[in-house]
Design a protein around this motif. Structure first.
Motif, short mmCIF file in Angstrom:
data_model
loop_
_atom_site.label_atom_id
_atom_site.label_comp_id
_atom_site.label_asym_id
_atom_site.label_seq_id
_atom_site.Cartn_x
_atom_site.Cartn_y
_atom_site.Cartn_z
N ALA A 180 2.77 -4.41 5.89
CA ALA A 180 2.18 -3.50 6.87
C ALA A 180 0.68 -3.74 6.97
O ALA A 180 0.01 -3.97 5.96
N TRP A 181 0.19 -3.68 8.19
CA TRP A 181 -1.24 -3.83 8.41
C TRP A 181 -1.95 -2.52 8.07
O TRP A 181 -1.56 -1.45 8.54
N ASN A 182 -2.97 -2.60 7.20
CA ASN A 182 -3.75 -1.44 6.85
C ASN A 182 -5.13 -1.56 7.47
O ASN A 182 -5.89 -2.47 7.13
N GLN A 183 -5.44 -0.67 8.41
CA GLN A 183 -6.69 -0.76 9.15
C GLN A 183 -7.90 -0.48 8.27
O GLN A 183 -8.98 -1.02 8.48
N ALA A 191 3.68 -1.72 1.76
CA ALA A 191 3.61 -0.29 2.05
C ALA A 191 4.99 0.31 2.15
O ALA A 191 5.75 -0.03 3.05
N GLN A 229 5.30 8.89 0.57
CA GLN A 229 4.89 7.52 0.89
C GLN A 229 3.37 7.39 1.04
O GLN A 229 2.87 6.29 1.29
N GLU A 230 2.64 8.48 0.89
CA GLU A 230 1.19 8.43 1.05
C GLU A 230 0.51 7.62 -0.04
O GLU A 230 0.91 7.65 -1.21
N TYR A 271 -3.46 6.88 3.81
CA TYR A 271 -2.67 6.18 4.82
C TYR A 271 -1.20 6.24 4.42
O TYR A 271 -0.84 6.30 3.25
N ASN A 272 -0.36 6.24 5.42
CA ASN A 272 1.07 6.39 5.23
C ASN A 272 1.77 5.58 6.31
O ASN A 272 2.01 6.06 7.41
N PHE A 273 2.09 4.33 5.99
CA PHE A 273 2.65 3.45 7.02
C PHE A 273 4.04 3.91 7.45
O PHE A 273 4.41 3.76 8.61
N ASP A 276 3.42 6.52 9.98
CA ASP A 276 2.74 6.03 11.19
C ASP A 276 3.54 4.99 11.96
O ASP A 276 3.35 4.83 13.17
N GLY A 277 4.44 4.25 11.26
CA GLY A 277 5.13 3.17 11.95
C GLY A 277 6.64 3.21 11.91
O GLY A 277 7.30 2.54 12.69
#
Length: 399
Positions: A180-183, A191, A229-230, A271-273, A276-277
């Protein structure tokens, strides 16, 4: 067995550079070794029972530290009679990252060809919004684990008559170490993990003139706690930018915010992919329809003409329901706390009812030419209800 060597660096045109700067490579020069050993077989226990097995072992330069990757497959097929079969399978697969994930790349190398490490946060040259890119070490990049997928599947085959076949199946699937891309980190990371079931029922009818079928698939996430998942990351706080003149070029760097005691200020970034995805509610995918129906039919008008029609119905993206029907005053979903501000006005936007309205994609066409003909002509219109259907003609010849 298979052995490969990948020499990654200069591309085929002789350029591996950012903005034509020879000292700023797109990706580090690196050589990867990849070895694999695999085997598969069937053992006939009896006329009615077969055992299937398979084993694959992969060893990549970046997976040696994990002992490589072992992927097994086990299966059994039971033949009740000529018209009914039962199949049970377990299989596992894995996926390596790319050189852009494992090595220093355009985002972590400066124009001088040196990696930006230590505490040197910097701005991306690829954006106009001064995207902050944190430093990263080689060991950080090499910690990326291969993605893994596991599946348990039960399927069966039933010939109900000479013309009618039923094919039901159900599977339980797990995906872990997802890429997963983490900005915030500005790179790919491992992730989260998610589990889902897939139930599929397919019915096919065939006679001398008609070939038709209908298929329905249900896919739902199971056993998911999105909040768990955070991942929390400590990050420095920046405000504005500093500038310095290097030669004849102005160089800009992010300006750190200081705390009262004079130390660098920092904040916790969550962040929590998966949220978010993949899924907001932990039950449905956000970008995949929970229910999909496929229908097709071919009608043979004559020995030289066949008419085809097919449709796919996506019964709404119910996984996006919370995003579009969100009410920050009454919603108790902890995983949605992150979205509270962003979704405060979500009800003001209709989104065409994508969370509950079915979406239909229908195609029609015809094929002209006998089965044994060396020349066939076909005409098709795709997405008939989409408003932009474009007729497409194609010619095919057989050798």
């Amino acid at each position: 067995g298979e052995c490969r060597i990948y020499d990654i660096g200069d591309d085929m045109s002789g350029k591996n550079s950012q903005n034509e700067k020879a000292t700023h490579p797109i990706v580090s020069d690196v050589t990867y070794f990849y070895n694999s050993v695999f085997s598969e077989g069937v053992y006939h226990f009896s006329k009615k029972f077969d055992g299937h097995w398979g084993l694959r072992y992969d060893l990549h330069t970046r997976t040696i530290q994990y002992g490589g990757v072992l992927n097994p497959k086990l299966g059994a097929v039971y033949k009740i009679n000529e018209n009914h079969y039962l199949k049970l399978f377990y299989q596992q697969s894995a996926n390596n990252g790319s050189a852009d994930n494992y090595e220093f790349n355009r985002n972590s190398i400066g124009d001088d060809g040196k990696t930006i490490e230590g505490s040197n946060y910097h701005f991306s040259e690829l954006t106009d919004i001064y995207q902050l890119i944190p430093p990263v070490t080689e060991s950080d990049l090499h910690k990326l684990k291969p993605e893994r997928a596991q599946s348990f599947e039960f399927m069966s085959f039933h010939r109900l008559s000479n013309d009618l076949v039923l094919l039901p199946s159900v599977s339980y699937n797990t995906v872990s170490n997802l890429f997963a891309w983490n900005q915030t980190l500005f790179r790919v990371v491992n992730a989260g993990k998610y589990n889902f079931i897939n139930i599929d029922i397919d019915m096919q009818y065939t006679n001398s003139r008609i070939s038709a079928g209908i298929n329905h698939t249900l896919q739902k996430l199971v056993g998911m706690n999105v909040k768990d998942q955070e991942i929390v990351i400590k990050a420095p706080v920046f405000q504005g930018k500093d500038s310095s003149l290097v030669g004849e070029t102005w160089v800009y760097s992010p300006k750190r915010v200081k705390a009262v005691d004079g130390t660098d200020s920092s904040i916790s970034v969550v962040y929590n992919f998966i949220r978010d995805g993949i899924s907001v509610d932990g039950e449905n995918f956000m970008n995949l329809a929970t229910n999909v129906t496929k229908i097709y039919a071919d009608y043979k008008c004559s020995s030289w003409m066949t008419i085809h029609a097919s449709a796919r119905i996506f019964w709404g993206l119910v996984g996006r329901k919370d995003l579009y029907d969100f009410d920050s005053t009454t919603n108790t979903n902890e995983a949605l706390e992150y979205y509270t501000n962003a979704l405060a006005n979500a009800k003001n936007y209709p989104y065409l009812g994508i969370q509950h309205q079915p979406m239909v994609k229908m195609n029609i066409g015809t094929v002209l030419g006998r089965v044994d003909s060396k020349l066939k002509v076909s005409f098709h219109i795709y997405d008939l209800f989409g408003g932009n259907g474009i007729p497409v003609s194609s010619f095919r010849t057989d050798d």
